[in-house]
Design an enzyme around this catalytic site. Structure first.
Site, PDB file in Angstrom:
ATOM      1  N   HIS A 132      -6.959  -3.106  -0.587  1.00 49.40           N
ATOM      2  CA  HIS A 132      -6.764  -1.953  -1.479  1.00 49.40           C
ATOM      3  C   HIS A 132      -7.320  -2.194  -2.871  1.00 49.40           C
ATOM      4  O   HIS A 132      -7.278  -1.311  -3.718  1.00 49.40           O
ATOM      5  CB  HIS A 132      -5.274  -1.607  -1.586  1.00 49.40           C
ATOM      6  CG  HIS A 132      -4.771  -0.932  -0.354  1.00 49.40           C
ATOM      7  ND1 HIS A 132      -4.661   0.424  -0.244  1.00 49.40           N
ATOM      8  CD2 HIS A 132      -4.385  -1.448   0.841  1.00 49.40           C
ATOM      9  CE1 HIS A 132      -4.220   0.736   0.964  1.00 49.40           C
ATOM     10  NE2 HIS A 132      -4.039  -0.389   1.641  1.00 49.40           N
ATOM     11  N   SER A 190       0.797  -1.225   0.000  1.00 52.62           N
ATOM     12  CA  SER A 190       0.000   0.000   0.000  1.00 52.62           C
ATOM     13  C   SER A 190       0.831   1.276   0.000  1.00 52.62           C
ATOM     14  O   SER A 190       0.289   2.356  -0.156  1.00 52.62           O
ATOM     15  CB  SER A 190      -0.965  -0.012   1.176  1.00 52.62           C
ATOM     16  OG  SER A 190      -0.265  -0.123   2.381  1.00 52.62           O
ATOM     17  N   LYS A 207     -12.496   0.916   3.292  1.00 53.88           N
ATOM     18  CA  LYS A 207     -11.800   1.779   2.334  1.00 53.88           C
ATOM     19  C   LYS A 207     -12.781   2.195   1.234  1.00 53.88           C
ATOM     20  O   LYS A 207     -13.587   3.087   1.467  1.00 53.88           O
ATOM     21  CB  LYS A 207     -10.552   1.076   1.817  1.00 53.88           C
ATOM     22  CG  LYS A 207      -9.521   0.834   2.942  1.00 53.88           C
ATOM     23  CD  LYS A 207      -8.220   0.284   2.422  1.00 53.88           C
ATOM     24  CE  LYS A 207      -7.307  -0.198   3.536  1.00 53.88           C
ATOM     25  NZ  LYS A 207      -6.774   0.871   4.389  1.00 53.88           N
TER      26      LYS A 207
HETATM   27  C1  LIG Z   1      -3.543  -4.337   3.137  1.00 51.02           C
HETATM   28  C2  LIG Z   1      -4.501  -4.021   4.256  1.00 51.02           C
HETATM   29  N1  LIG Z   1      -5.223  -5.008   4.799  1.00 51.02           N
HETATM   30  C3  LIG Z   1      -6.102  -4.785   5.785  1.00 51.02           C
HETATM   31  C4  LIG Z   1      -6.296  -3.523   6.292  1.00 51.02           C
HETATM   32  C5  LIG Z   1      -7.225  -3.350   7.442  1.00 51.02           C
HETATM   33  O1  LIG Z   1      -8.350  -2.626   7.199  1.00 51.02           O
HETATM   34  P1  LIG Z   1      -9.182  -2.070   8.421  1.00 51.02           P
HETATM   35  O2  LIG Z   1      -8.467  -0.836   8.886  1.00 51.02           O
HETATM   36  O3  LIG Z   1     -10.515  -1.794   7.875  1.00 51.02           O
HETATM   37  O4  LIG Z   1      -9.208  -3.119   9.485  1.00 51.02           O
HETATM   38  C6  LIG Z   1      -5.587  -2.458   5.760  1.00 51.02           C
HETATM   39  C7  LIG Z   1      -5.783  -1.092   6.289  1.00 51.02           C
HETATM   40  O5  LIG Z   1      -5.053  -0.163   6.072  1.00 51.02           O
HETATM   41  C8  LIG Z   1      -4.655  -2.706   4.708  1.00 51.02           C
HETATM   42  O6  LIG Z   1      -3.939  -1.709   4.165  1.00 51.02           O
END
Ligand SMILES: Cc1ncc(COP(=O)(O)O)c(C=O)c1O
Length: 218
Positions: A31, A3, A62
């Protein structure tokens, strides 16, 4: 997807390796949901690997604009998760309004595929404007656009100057990224207008020239 770079995992190769060694594959589409693939259905769908991937996880927080997450898997694995996954068992279930918001987000994604097309058009526009302004912008696979400037202080100063010009461009530094690759991490969205993106690239270019991250003549 990494990310910070907007890089996409070499999923075909991963799936091949997994099948050679009898491993299971889990893909985190946090993402990619709402972004990658037909109608924003994710990388697994884009590559047609639904049968080869055991678990797809994702977030509702997101692109879908809600909260919480999901795992898509076989009924047997779902049963196992429901009975054994500690974060699920020992936390309160999602509140109904959150579930309703997530379903509304999914309905928007299903009914308005032009939003995903606009997102990609905006990402291309932002990359193009930055490149025209003298930045080396890697040909990106995602709407995350990293502008690598090198040293952390430079990235922070650039970010602050951009902010003063009305542009939110977060500085990302080690340990989140490797030393020497501090950067602004820009994200184009479907909600941006053409003029906003052009303004953002221009403001970042002006700030970069002021702090010496770009030659003054470019
Ligand atoms: C690759 C990835 N997986 C999972 C998540 C987790 O998402 P959440 O914040 O909704 O738990 C994120 C959050 O930034 C992420 O970038």
């Amino acid at each position: 997807v990494f990310s910070m770079d907007g890089a996409v995992a070499p999923l075909r190769g991963i799936v091949e390796l997994a099948s050679r060694y009898g491993a299971r594959v889990m893909v985190d589409e946090a993402h990619a949901t709402g972004v990658v693939g037909p109608g924003g259905r994710g990388l697994v769908t884009q590559l047609g690997l639904e049968e080869q991937v055991d678990v797809v996880i994702g977030t509702l927080s997101k692109a879908l604009g809600s909260y919480g997450g999901f795992a898509c898997c076989s009924a047997d694995l779902a049963e196992l998760l429901i009975n054994r996954a500690r974060p699920l068992i020992y936390s309160t279930g999602l509140p109904p309004p959150v579930v309703a918001a997530s379903m509304a987000g999914l309905a928007v994604l299903r009914d308005e595929p032009e939003i995903v097309r606009r997102l990609w058009a905006n990402a291309r526009l932002l990359r193009g404007e930055l490149a025209a302004g003298g930045f080396e912008v890697a040909a990106g696979e995602m709407p995350i656009v990293p502008v690598v400037v090198g040293e952390p202080d430079l990235a922070v100063e650039l970010s602050e100057r951009a902010f003063a010009a009305g542009v939110f461009a977060q500085a990302i530094r080690p340990p989140t990224v490797a030393p020497g690759t501090s950067r602004l991490r820009l994200v184009a969205t479907a909600a941006h207008g053409e003029r906003e993106l052009t303004h953002a690239a221009g403001a970042i270019g002006t700030a970069a020239r002021a702090v010496g991250a770009l030659p003054r003549s470019s």
